[in-house]
Write an enzyme that holds these catalytic residues in place. Structure first.
Site, PDB file in Angstrom:
ATOM      1  N   GLU A 129     -78.344 -18.736  37.437  1.00 28.45           N
ATOM      2  CA  GLU A 129     -78.929 -17.628  37.842  1.00 28.45           C
ATOM      3  C   GLU A 129     -78.514 -17.085  38.469  1.00 28.45           C
ATOM      4  OE1 GLU A 129     -82.652 -19.071  37.345  1.00 28.45           O
ATOM      5  OE2 GLU A 129     -82.970 -18.391  39.259  1.00 28.45           O
ATOM      6  N   ARG A 270     -90.024 -28.178  39.411  1.00 26.34           N
ATOM      7  CA  ARG A 270     -90.741 -27.667  39.875  1.00 26.34           C
ATOM      8  C   ARG A 270     -90.842 -28.461  41.671  1.00 26.34           C
ATOM      9  NH1 ARG A 270     -93.058 -25.553  35.929  1.00 26.34           N
ATOM     10  NH2 ARG A 270     -92.521 -23.308  35.635  1.00 26.34           N
TER      11      ARG A 270
END
Length: 383
Positions: A129, A270
């Site tokens: 990204e 995460r």
């Protein structure tokens, strides 16, 4: 071309005001975190011809071009967003293509539902990204040099952090970072909560370079991610600057408004700063334990006024045009699909006039020119 009607996702970390201000509408009082532009099945853009998923599905080669379909399959390879962080996002990493494919296949084989809270892989794709700042934008990106991280931790004067400081000094870089992150994430929760509380008090007292971590602890008291975040580079982007985040790079966005583009995936592992599932063994398999400069990107000039954010992957290509009053129209026709997003001023595209926050989908090969006074971002793909 198709004007897009886009969904705004109300994640809890979103700013209540930034996206409404960009769109020129009244805030609702609720957080507005991300506006999605694309054909992700979770929130596809809507057009007069149906959702963008339906439009592309009806004739992939017409909408995407034969080259894109041959290389990436009959789907839009990227997802474009406006991201508005009013509070820190979770500290996270994304898998590479091989890891994602293997992880997805394993969880499918074990029958873990796609919407299960403990599921890691929602699809078999990777998720590189790019975030480009529209306002001043704070984030964490990649590991600091271990000695610098040790100095930062030591400066807090917290006794329970001394073993981490010693580890960061005692081992080669990769081993040091791996051992310390593992120790932080596997520590006894009650002991870690006390350590975070002491570190938070010190960060608040010291300010300066420690201020961002005091802010993290305000949102996530007792979370081990507060300490893990101190292993990472703190970055403050100015408008127009960007960060590219490849596979395995730990990162978190803290505050600000930006344009984000990514491969069309939803795979997130995460590390902390979240009440959601943290799979420590899988996370440690994915993280790249390499220290380095976060590599702030600035756009590179291309012909006809285009400013390109260069990245090493093909699923997306992001660029922008800053159009001046009285300038000639720019021909943006390409043989790949495009989403054009206005972020300032007023930009004309064919019969459509785009105000800030408005966007259009342009099928592959369709003639398109832009003119006006303002800034327009162009998202496309490389074949």
């Amino acid at each position: 071309m198709d004007p897009l009607d886009n969904t705004v996702r109300p994640y809890a970390w979103g700013s209540p005001t930034a996206i409404p201000h960009l769109l020129g509408v009244e805030p609702t009082g609720e957080p507005q975190a991300e506006m999605w532009m694309g054909a992700h099945p979770g929130a596809p853009s809507r057009t007069a011809r149906g959702t963008l998923v339906e439009v592309i599905g009806a004739d992939p080669e017409r909408e995407l071009g034969a080259g894109v379909v041959a290389k990436f399959g009959p789907r839009l390879p990227f997802l474009l967003k406006i991201l508005a962080a009013g509070a820190p996002l979770s500290l996270q990493v994304h898998p590479d293509l091989e890891q994602a494919g293997r992880g997805y296949a394993d969880e499918e084989r074990r029958g873990i539902p796609l919407d299960a809270a403990h599921r890691n892989y929602k699809d078999p794709n990777h998720k590189p990204e790019l975030i480009c700042a529209l306002t001043e934008f704070d984030g964490l990106c990649g590991f600091r040099d271990p000695v610098q991280a040790a100095d930062l931790l030591a400066g807090l004067g917290v006794d329970s952090l001394k073993p981490y400081v010693d580890l960061l000094h005692a081992h080669p870089e990769e081993a040091a970072l791996r051992e310390v992150l593992t120790a932080i994430l596997t520590a006894d929760p009650e002991e870690m909560a006390r350590t975070v509380a002491e570190a938070t008090a010190a960060c608040t007292r010291l300010g300066g370079d420690y201020a961002p971590y005091a802010g993290l602890a305000h949102h996530y008291p007792g979370d081990p991610g507060v300490i893990a975040a101190m292993l990472l580079n703190h970055v403050r982007l100015q408008p127009g600057e960007a960060l590219f985040l490849g596979a395995g790079i730990p990162h978190a966005y803290l505050d600000g408004l930006g344009v984000e583009i990514m491969a069309n995936s939803d795979n997130v592992l995460r590390c902390g700063l979240t009440p959601k599932h943290v799979d420590v063994p899988e996370l440690l398999r994915v993280v790249r334990f390499e220290a380095g400069d976060p590599g702030v990107l600035r756009p590179e000039a291309a012909p006809d006024g285009e400013e390109v954010y260069e990245t090493p992957i093909d699923e997306f290509r992001l660029s922008r045009y800053v159009l001046a009053e009285g300038g000639s129209a720019r021909d943006l026709t390409r043989d790949t699909p495009q989403i054009l997003l206005c972020t300032a001023g007023t930009v004309r595209t064919g019969d459509h006039e785009l105000a800030p926050g408005r966007s259009v989908f342009v099928p592959a090969g369709e003639k398109v020119e832009v003119s006006g006074t303002g800034t327009i971002f162009r998202a496309t793909v490389i074949v």
